[in-house]
Design an enzyme around this catalytic site. Structure first.
Site, PDB file in Angstrom:
ATOM      1  N   CYS A   1      -2.578   8.792   2.800  1.00 52.57           N
ATOM      2  CA  CYS A   1      -2.211   8.352   1.451  1.00 52.57           C
ATOM      3  C   CYS A   1      -3.306   8.670   0.445  1.00 52.57           C
ATOM      4  O   CYS A   1      -3.040   8.893  -0.721  1.00 52.57           O
ATOM      5  CB  CYS A   1      -1.907   6.860   1.463  1.00 52.57           C
TER       6      CYS A   1
ATOM      7  N   GLU B   1       0.884  -1.181   0.000  1.00 50.18           N
ATOM      8  CA  GLU B   1       0.000   0.000   0.000  1.00 50.18           C
ATOM      9  C   GLU B   1       0.909   1.215   0.000  1.00 50.18           C
ATOM     10  O   GLU B   1       1.537   1.526   1.010  1.00 50.18           O
ATOM     11  CB  GLU B   1      -0.892  -0.013   1.246  1.00 50.18           C
TER      12      GLU B   1
HETATM   13  P1  NAD Z   1       8.718   5.176   4.071  1.00 46.24           P
HETATM   14  O1  NAD Z   1       8.633   4.240   2.921  1.00 46.24           O
HETATM   15  O2  NAD Z   1       9.958   5.957   4.224  1.00 46.24           O
HETATM   16  O3  NAD Z   1       8.515   4.381   5.453  1.00 46.24           O
HETATM   17  C1  NAD Z   1       7.323   3.650   5.716  1.00 46.24           C
HETATM   18  C2  NAD Z   1       7.618   2.639   6.822  1.00 46.24           C
HETATM   19  O4  NAD Z   1       8.520   1.665   6.321  1.00 46.24           O
HETATM   20  C3  NAD Z   1       8.326   3.280   8.024  1.00 46.24           C
HETATM   21  O5  NAD Z   1       7.716   2.794   9.187  1.00 46.24           O
HETATM   22  C4  NAD Z   1       9.778   2.827   7.913  1.00 46.24           C
HETATM   23  O6  NAD Z   1      10.344   2.623   9.201  1.00 46.24           O
HETATM   24  C5  NAD Z   1       9.656   1.524   7.164  1.00 46.24           C
HETATM   25  N1  NAD Z   1      10.816   1.237   6.296  1.00 46.24           N
HETATM   26  C6  NAD Z   1      11.630   2.117   5.683  1.00 46.24           C
HETATM   27  N2  NAD Z   1      12.566   1.458   4.958  1.00 46.24           N
HETATM   28  C7  NAD Z   1      12.322   0.133   5.118  1.00 46.24           C
HETATM   29  C8  NAD Z   1      12.940  -1.055   4.619  1.00 46.24           C
HETATM   30  N3  NAD Z   1      13.987  -1.016   3.786  1.00 46.24           N
HETATM   31  N4  NAD Z   1      12.413  -2.238   4.973  1.00 46.24           N
HETATM   32  C9  NAD Z   1      11.335  -2.302   5.791  1.00 46.24           C
HETATM   33  N5  NAD Z   1      10.723  -1.205   6.297  1.00 46.24           N
HETATM   34  C10 NAD Z   1      11.197  -0.005   5.965  1.00 46.24           C
HETATM   35  O7  NAD Z   1       7.445   6.115   3.983  1.00 46.24           O
HETATM   36  P2  NAD Z   1       7.085   7.364   4.898  1.00 46.24           P
HETATM   37  O8  NAD Z   1       7.506   8.592   4.196  1.00 46.24           O
HETATM   38  O9  NAD Z   1       7.511   7.153   6.294  1.00 46.24           O
HETATM   39  O10 NAD Z   1       5.479   7.244   4.872  1.00 46.24           O
HETATM   40  C11 NAD Z   1       4.701   7.986   4.025  1.00 46.24           C
HETATM   41  C12 NAD Z   1       4.383   7.190   2.770  1.00 46.24           C
HETATM   42  O11 NAD Z   1       3.525   6.100   3.099  1.00 46.24           O
HETATM   43  C13 NAD Z   1       3.617   8.023   1.783  1.00 46.24           C
HETATM   44  O12 NAD Z   1       4.123   7.770   0.501  1.00 46.24           O
HETATM   45  C14 NAD Z   1       2.197   7.515   1.911  1.00 46.24           C
HETATM   46  O13 NAD Z   1       1.399   7.722   0.778  1.00 46.24           O
HETATM   47  C15 NAD Z   1       2.419   6.073   2.197  1.00 46.24           C
HETATM   48  N6  NAD Z   1       1.239   5.466   2.819  1.00 46.24           N
HETATM   49  C16 NAD Z   1       0.436   4.686   2.036  1.00 46.24           C
HETATM   50  C17 NAD Z   1      -0.730   4.142   2.559  1.00 46.24           C
HETATM   51  C18 NAD Z   1      -1.652   3.291   1.711  1.00 46.24           C
HETATM   52  O14 NAD Z   1      -2.532   2.650   2.280  1.00 46.24           O
HETATM   53  N7  NAD Z   1      -1.513   3.273   0.397  1.00 46.24           N
HETATM   54  C19 NAD Z   1      -1.066   4.402   3.886  1.00 46.24           C
HETATM   55  C20 NAD Z   1      -0.219   5.200   4.642  1.00 46.24           C
HETATM   56  C21 NAD Z   1       0.945   5.722   4.107  1.00 46.24           C
END
Ligand code: NAD
Length: 519
Positions: free
Chosen positions: A293, A259
């Site tokens: 999101c 997601e």
């Molecule tokens: P991000 O990808 O930097 O991090 C998201 C999560 O993943 C964090 O908790 C982080 O600790 C973890 N993470 C980071 N690198 C990782 C790795 N290599 N392996 C495993 N986990 C890892 O994103 P962000 O900027 O923190 O969050 C915002 C983003 O999330 C936005 O793009 C938003 O649209 C998206 N989002 C999508 C949905 C959906 O349902 N489509 C819902 C909420 C947020």
């Protein structure tokens, strides 16, 4: 427009220690300190899991899986129904934790309570039926008997984000659990307490020990270890990280649902009811300070209503009350931390420097909180600006005028993302016609995003770079299962002809079946 927090957030260290008991960590675990975005002050000291702890969690989950997966789905459903009641009963503490960890308003935190309750109830009522074995057509009726069953995949790994710590955890963990799986979940470090309370409530609801394992720590190391050792992986976050997760899952040949991000577009058609569209747009752009999101970051206005819409929209946005009190009242809270503030500021300053008009907002609000930012409306955004194509994930929306529905469709689809969209028109048939042309997993008509997101019976997820797989609905449950076909031959087995004459006879039967056969 602004208000300040009355008292610094205080968490009872005894309660924090009680919640930390639900995390899998070793006795000599390192400590991570979390800070509240409300005032930047220290919130809690929590133990940190290591990759070895993740291995312990996965082994424990595998042990828990054996008996949990054999329980009838209706018994698992009863646990979720009790969890539903416990979430409602314990909402005050949950609301406080969510607000302290995220900086969102009480109202936006309450939306998570509603979402958790809706999800638990939907799954408790519907999942047993969705998971039951189904009879499928065999080659020859009566002589063949074919049944499709659904087996849980085993241990599901979840890496959950920070923006909706209760909702996002529940959206992934509960359908996995009801399908008979065990779950190892790594919440975002900044929102670990909320997840630990979810684990506590699930235990109180009767979830057997070991079926849900919580590990705490950073994304790449602890989250990465979860995703590298489980039988199905669920990731919610940015498209960039989602791609890495997908590559890892592909290498191990395990299923994944991702997601990811969005750059969602709203269209206000010439015949839209502006009395509904204006407040609807405010809600769709600034809920949770735009850190949703599915929130709208682009609004396309039909030129015939653009000026009137903009006058009313900007007036409403300017009047939004930004605040961080642990009580109902504020319209918008703060951003979740320095990384978010940096990103939002960079997008707005880049747009301003390249000639965008800031119709309202465009500045931080340090008197409200260290990461608070004013709700911002930009016009004259050009493709070279970062906010035109990149997801801002903050309280910033750009508006643009279009001359026709077709022009909106072209603009809406001109992005790598495809998560959600919103179309406003008094002519619902026309709006639905436009919706069919938009490349997005959910299109909301005469609503920002709530009507689609609260439809727990309908799939939710992204097209293009916005994701793979769907949460909610049957698809959201069945992704955590492997279909197994059990086919029984009664008396005779289907065999292929061994002579030319028999082949001609079979060919004739195939021709007849294509005319008269039912399937
Ligand atoms: P991000 O990808 O930097 O991090 C998201 C999560 O993943 C964090 O908790 C982080 O600790 C973890 N993470 C980071 N690198 C990782 C790795 N290599 N392996 C495993 N986990 C890892 O994103 P962000 O900027 O923190 O969050 C915002 C983003 O999330 C936005 O793009 C938003 O649209 C998206 N989002 C999508 C949905 C959906 O349902 N489509 C819902 C909420 C947020």
């Amino acid at each position: 427009m602004t208000s300040t927090v009355a008292d610094a957030p205080v968490l009872d260290p005894m309660r924090v220690a009680q919640l930390a008991e639900y995390a899998v960590t070793s006795p000599l675990a390192a400590t991570m300190t979390t800070f509240s975005p409300i005032d930047g002050a220290r919130l809690a000291d929590l133990p940190c899991s290591t990759p070895e702890d993740v291995a312990v969690a996965v082994t424990g989950a595998r042990a828990g899986f054996r008996s949990w997966s054999r329980m009838p789905a209706t018994s698992r459903a009863a646990v979720l129904q009790r969890f539903h009641d416990l979430v409602l009963d314990n909402q005050v503490e949950l609301l406080d934790l969510i607000q302290l960890e995220t900086g969102k308003t009480r109202t936006h935190a309450f939306a998570e309570i509603v979402d958790a309750a809706l999800t638990a109830r939907y799954l408790a009522r519907r999942a047993p039926g969705v998971l039951r074995p189904r009879r499928r057509a065999g080659l020859v009726p009566v002589l063949t008997d074919v049944i499709e069953t659904r087996r849980p995949v085993g241990v599901v790994g979840v890496v959950a984000p920070w923006n909706y710590p209760l909702s996002m955890a529940v959206s992934e963990a509960l359908p996995a659990l009801i399908a008979g799986n065990a779950v190892v979940i790594r919440p975002d470090p900044s929102t670990s307490l909320t997840m630990l309370m979810v684990a506590e409530l699930l235990a109180r609801a009767g979830l057997p020990q070991r079926v849900l394992q919580v590990v705490l720590g950073d994304g790449p190391v602890v989250g990465g270890a979860v995703l590298a050792s489980t039988d199905y992986v669920c990731f919610t976050g940015s498209s960039a990280t989602g791609r890495e997760v997908a590559v890892g899952a592909a290498r191990r040949l395990v299923g994944a649902s991702l997601e990811l991000g969005g750059k969602n577009a709203m269209y206000v058609a010439a015949d839209a009811d502006l009395d509904r569209a204006v407040p609807g747009a405010v809600e769709a752009c600034f809920t949770n300070a735009g850190q949703v999101c599915i929130s709208m970051e682009r609004i396309y206005l039909h030129e015939s209503i653009a000026t009137e819409f903009l006058t009313r929209f900007v007036r409403r946005v300017s009047a939004l009350r930004v605040g961080v009190d642990l009580a109902y009242g504020a319209d918008m809270g703060t951003l979740s931390g320095p990384r978010q503030l940096e990103r939002v500021t960079a997008h707005v300053e880049d747009a301003r420097a390249k000639g965008a008009a800031v119709l309202t907002g465009g500045r931080p609000l340090p008197k409200v909180g260290p990461y608070a930012y004013a709700p911002t409306v930009l016009e004259d955004v050009s493709p070279d600006m970062r906010c035109a194509g990149e997801e801002t994930f903050g309280p910033v929306v750009s508006v643009c005028r279009v001359g026709s529905d077709a022009e909106f469709v072209l603009a809406a689809n001109d992005t790598e993302y495809g998560l959600t969209a919103s179309i406003w028109s008094r002519d619902v048939a026309r709006a639905r016609g436009i919706a069919h042309l938009v490349e997005a997993g959910t299109v909301n008509v005469n609503d920002g995003f709530a009507v689609g997101y609260t439809a727990k019976d309908a799939p939710m997820g992204g097209m293009k770079s916005s994701g793979i797989g769907r949460r909610h609905g049957e698809a959201g449950i069945l992704r955590f299962t492997e279909p197994q076909t059990i086919a029984t031959a009664r008396g005779v087995s289907p065999t292929m002809p061994t002579t030319a004459e028999a082949a001609r006879y079979t060919t004739g039967v195939l021709r007849l079946l294509s005319v008269f056969g039912r399937r």
